[in-house]
Design a protein around this motif. Structure first.
Motif, PDB file in Angstrom:
ATOM      1  N   SER A 116      -9.049  10.510  -6.431  1.00 36.08           N
ATOM      2  CA  SER A 116     -10.131   9.547  -6.640  1.00 36.08           C
ATOM      3  C   SER A 116      -9.686   8.104  -6.435  1.00 36.08           C
ATOM      4  O   SER A 116     -10.525   7.225  -6.215  1.00 36.08           O
ATOM      5  CB  SER A 116     -10.731   9.712  -8.039  1.00 36.08           C
ATOM      6  OG  SER A 116      -9.772   9.444  -9.049  1.00 36.08           O
ATOM      7  N   CYS A 117      -8.375   7.856  -6.509  1.00 37.06           N
ATOM      8  CA  CYS A 117      -7.891   6.483  -6.304  1.00 37.06           C
ATOM      9  C   CYS A 117      -7.629   6.177  -4.837  1.00 37.06           C
ATOM     10  O   CYS A 117      -7.261   5.048  -4.498  1.00 37.06           O
ATOM     11  CB  CYS A 117      -6.626   6.237  -7.120  1.00 37.06           C
ATOM     12  SG  CYS A 117      -5.199   7.160  -6.533  1.00 37.06           S
ATOM     13  N   ALA A 118      -7.801   7.155  -3.960  1.00 40.75           N
ATOM     14  CA  ALA A 118      -7.562   6.903  -2.535  1.00 40.75           C
ATOM     15  C   ALA A 118      -8.664   6.012  -1.975  1.00 40.75           C
ATOM     16  O   ALA A 118      -9.856   6.321  -2.093  1.00 40.75           O
ATOM     17  CB  ALA A 118      -7.490   8.215  -1.773  1.00 40.75           C
ATOM     18  N   ASP A 119      -8.266   4.905  -1.373  1.00 35.60           N
ATOM     19  CA  ASP A 119      -9.225   3.986  -0.769  1.00 35.60           C
ATOM     20  C   ASP A 119      -9.661   4.448   0.615  1.00 35.60           C
ATOM     21  O   ASP A 119     -10.736   4.064   1.091  1.00 35.60           O
ATOM     22  CB  ASP A 119      -8.597   2.592  -0.655  1.00 35.60           C
ATOM     23  CG  ASP A 119      -8.193   2.056  -2.016  1.00 35.60           C
ATOM     24  OD1 ASP A 119      -9.075   1.606  -2.757  1.00 35.60           O
ATOM     25  OD2 ASP A 119      -6.986   2.122  -2.339  1.00 35.60           O
ATOM     26  N   LEU A 120      -8.810   5.233   1.259  1.00 34.20           N
ATOM     27  CA  LEU A 120      -9.106   5.720   2.604  1.00 34.20           C
ATOM     28  C   LEU A 120      -8.487   7.093   2.780  1.00 34.20           C
ATOM     29  O   LEU A 120      -7.318   7.286   2.454  1.00 34.20           O
ATOM     30  CB  LEU A 120      -8.545   4.756   3.659  1.00 34.20           C
ATOM     31  CG  LEU A 120      -8.680   5.196   5.128  1.00 34.20           C
ATOM     32  CD1 LEU A 120     -10.149   5.206   5.550  1.00 34.20           C
ATOM     33  CD2 LEU A 120      -7.872   4.280   6.039  1.00 34.20           C
TER      34      LEU A 120
ATOM     35  N   ARG B  61      -1.698   4.609 -11.158  1.00 34.11           N
ATOM     36  CA  ARG B  61      -2.380   3.470 -10.526  1.00 34.11           C
ATOM     37  C   ARG B  61      -1.422   2.302 -10.266  1.00 34.11           C
ATOM     38  O   ARG B  61      -1.730   1.148 -10.556  1.00 34.11           O
ATOM     39  CB  ARG B  61      -3.561   3.000 -11.377  1.00 34.11           C
ATOM     40  CG  ARG B  61      -4.638   4.061 -11.608  1.00 34.11           C
ATOM     41  CD  ARG B  61      -5.319   4.451 -10.307  1.00 34.11           C
ATOM     42  NE  ARG B  61      -6.575   5.147 -10.511  1.00 34.11           N
ATOM     43  CZ  ARG B  61      -6.709   6.473 -10.582  1.00 34.11           C
ATOM     44  NH1 ARG B  61      -5.638   7.251 -10.463  1.00 34.11           N
ATOM     45  NH2 ARG B  61      -7.902   7.018 -10.750  1.00 34.11           N
TER      46      ARG B  61
ATOM     47  N   ARG C 258      -7.108  -5.901   4.628  1.00 36.66           N
ATOM     48  CA  ARG C 258      -6.977  -5.872   3.173  1.00 36.66           C
ATOM     49  C   ARG C 258      -5.783  -6.688   2.678  1.00 36.66           C
ATOM     50  O   ARG C 258      -5.452  -6.663   1.494  1.00 36.66           O
ATOM     51  CB  ARG C 258      -6.851  -4.417   2.695  1.00 36.66           C
ATOM     52  CG  ARG C 258      -8.092  -3.588   2.964  1.00 36.66           C
ATOM     53  CD  ARG C 258      -7.891  -2.134   2.559  1.00 36.66           C
ATOM     54  NE  ARG C 258      -7.844  -1.976   1.107  1.00 36.66           N
ATOM     55  CZ  ARG C 258      -8.907  -1.693   0.341  1.00 36.66           C
ATOM     56  NH1 ARG C 258     -10.104  -1.568   0.896  1.00 36.66           N
ATOM     57  NH2 ARG C 258      -8.774  -1.544  -0.956  1.00 36.66           N
TER      58      ARG C 258
ATOM     59  N   GLN D   6      -2.556  -0.794  -5.603  1.00 41.76           N
ATOM     60  CA  GLN D   6      -3.959  -1.185  -5.523  1.00 41.76           C
ATOM     61  C   GLN D   6      -4.639  -0.659  -4.270  1.00 41.76           C
ATOM     62  O   GLN D   6      -5.875  -0.635  -4.196  1.00 41.76           O
ATOM     63  CB  GLN D   6      -4.071  -2.710  -5.593  1.00 41.76           C
ATOM     64  CG  GLN D   6      -3.581  -3.284  -6.911  1.00 41.76           C
ATOM     65  CD  GLN D   6      -3.733  -4.789  -6.976  1.00 41.76           C
ATOM     66  OE1 GLN D   6      -4.777  -5.334  -6.629  1.00 41.76           O
ATOM     67  NE2 GLN D   6      -2.680  -5.473  -7.416  1.00 41.76           N
ATOM     68  N   THR D   7      -3.836  -0.260  -3.282  1.00 38.26           N
ATOM     69  CA  THR D   7      -4.381   0.326  -2.058  1.00 38.26           C
ATOM     70  C   THR D   7      -3.637   1.625  -1.777  1.00 38.26           C
ATOM     71  O   THR D   7      -2.408   1.631  -1.684  1.00 38.26           O
ATOM     72  CB  THR D   7      -4.232  -0.628  -0.856  1.00 38.26           C
ATOM     73  OG1 THR D   7      -4.956  -1.833  -1.123  1.00 38.26           O
ATOM     74  CG2 THR D   7      -4.772   0.016   0.418  1.00 38.26           C
TER      75      THR D   7
ATOM     76  N   TRP E   8      -7.062  -1.891   9.588  1.00 40.19           N
ATOM     77  CA  TRP E   8      -7.684  -1.700   8.270  1.00 40.19           C
ATOM     78  C   TRP E   8      -6.791  -2.274   7.178  1.00 40.19           C
ATOM     79  O   TRP E   8      -7.266  -2.968   6.272  1.00 40.19           O
ATOM     80  CB  TRP E   8      -7.939  -0.212   8.049  1.00 40.19           C
ATOM     81  CG  TRP E   8      -8.697   0.129   6.798  1.00 40.19           C
ATOM     82  CD1 TRP E   8     -10.055   0.221   6.658  1.00 40.19           C
ATOM     83  CD2 TRP E   8      -8.148   0.434   5.515  1.00 40.19           C
ATOM     84  NE1 TRP E   8     -10.379   0.566   5.371  1.00 40.19           N
ATOM     85  CE2 TRP E   8      -9.224   0.704   4.642  1.00 40.19           C
ATOM     86  CE3 TRP E   8      -6.851   0.510   5.009  1.00 40.19           C
ATOM     87  CZ2 TRP E   8      -9.045   1.043   3.295  1.00 40.19           C
ATOM     88  CZ3 TRP E   8      -6.664   0.848   3.673  1.00 40.19           C
ATOM     89  CH2 TRP E   8      -7.752   1.103   2.841  1.00 40.19           C
TER      90      TRP E   8
ATOM     91  N   ALA F 138       0.837  -1.199   0.000  1.00 38.16           N
ATOM     92  CA  ALA F 138       0.000   0.000   0.000  1.00 38.16           C
ATOM     93  C   ALA F 138       0.872   1.250   0.000  1.00 38.16           C
ATOM     94  O   ALA F 138       1.999   1.247   0.500  1.00 38.16           O
ATOM     95  CB  ALA F 138      -0.912   0.016   1.224  1.00 38.16           C
TER      96      ALA F 138
ATOM     97  N   VAL G 113      -3.743   5.132   0.752  1.00 36.35           N
ATOM     98  CA  VAL G 113      -4.269   5.840   1.920  1.00 36.35           C
ATOM     99  C   VAL G 113      -3.726   7.263   1.893  1.00 36.35           C
ATOM    100  O   VAL G 113      -2.531   7.471   1.667  1.00 36.35           O
ATOM    101  CB  VAL G 113      -3.846   5.152   3.232  1.00 36.35           C
ATOM    102  CG1 VAL G 113      -4.311   5.963   4.446  1.00 36.35           C
ATOM    103  CG2 VAL G 113      -4.379   3.728   3.291  1.00 36.35           C
TER     104      VAL G 113
END
Length: 209
Positions: free
Chosen positions: A107-111, A45, A149, A48-49, A145, A10, A51
């Motif tokens: 927009s690609c931020a998962d958290l 990108r 994942r 894949q994760t 968290w 991540a 923060v």
């Protein structure tokens, strides 16, 4: 072609906010220099994760020098029995300086993890707040968290190299994650912080690159 990192890796982007840029309330040295690189990294990108952390202080935060009579920014006092650097008022909730940098597509931020929200507790690290009134460093919940994942490795970048990014890297390692410190995608509050930061990373065995 850009390498895509494994799913167990991540990226943590720490406090990329206008108040830490030149002209901001708590400007980091050349803080804006890392924005294009981080923007490209997220746009590619490769992780894949992702923060993103966001300093998000109430107006009367205990870390602000203005809350302590006779004190000025960058002095160090004792707070809850621990050394506390006093800062200029910065990243106050709801102000433009507290927003995530608008030059980056988030927009690609998962958290998006907001920290420093408790008036009496500072929060440098993405993983744990600083010492609170009870003497402990409360968890932010990020470690759990990430584990849920399947994350085993974290790469860290952002601001400031010698404070929040360093603490995040150290705490990530303490939580059992492999850590890589993306040095070129960080900047310090002051260049004087670079040598101690590099030494701390090397002593901890945290990869730099």
């Amino acid at each position: 072609m850009d390498v895509v990192f494994p799913a167990d890796t991540a990226l943590i982007v720490v406090d990329l906010q206008p108040d830490f840029m030149p002209g901001g309330a708590l400007a980091c040295f050349e803080g804006d220099a890392i924005v294009p690189g981080i923007a490209r990294l997220l746009a590619a990108r490769r992780y894949q994760t992702v923060v993103a952390t966001q300093d998000w202080h109430p107006p009367a935060h205990a870390s602000f020098a203005a809350q302590h009579a006779g004190q000025v920014p960058f002095q160090v006092i004792a707070l809850h029995g621990q050394p506390q650097t006093l800062w200029p008022d910065h990243c106050v909730q709801g102000t433009p300086g507290a927003e995530l940098d608008p030059r980056v597509d988030w927009s690609c931020a998962d958290l998006i993890l907001r920290k420093g929200t408790r008036a009496q507790v500072d929060s440098y690290s993405a993983f744990r707040e600083n010492h609170g009134p009870d003497g402990t460093r409360p968890s932010t919940g990020l470690a759990g968290w990430l584990r849920e994942r399947g994350i085993a490795q974290v790469h860290v970048c952002g601001l400031a190299r010698d404070v929040c990014v360093l603490w995040t890297a150290q705490d990530a390692q303490a939580e059992g994650f492999g850590v890589r410190f993306l040095w070129e995608l960080t900047r310090p509050v002051s260049p004087a912080g670079d040598a101690p930061t590099r030494e701390a990373l090397q002593q901890a065995g945290i990869a730099i690159g």
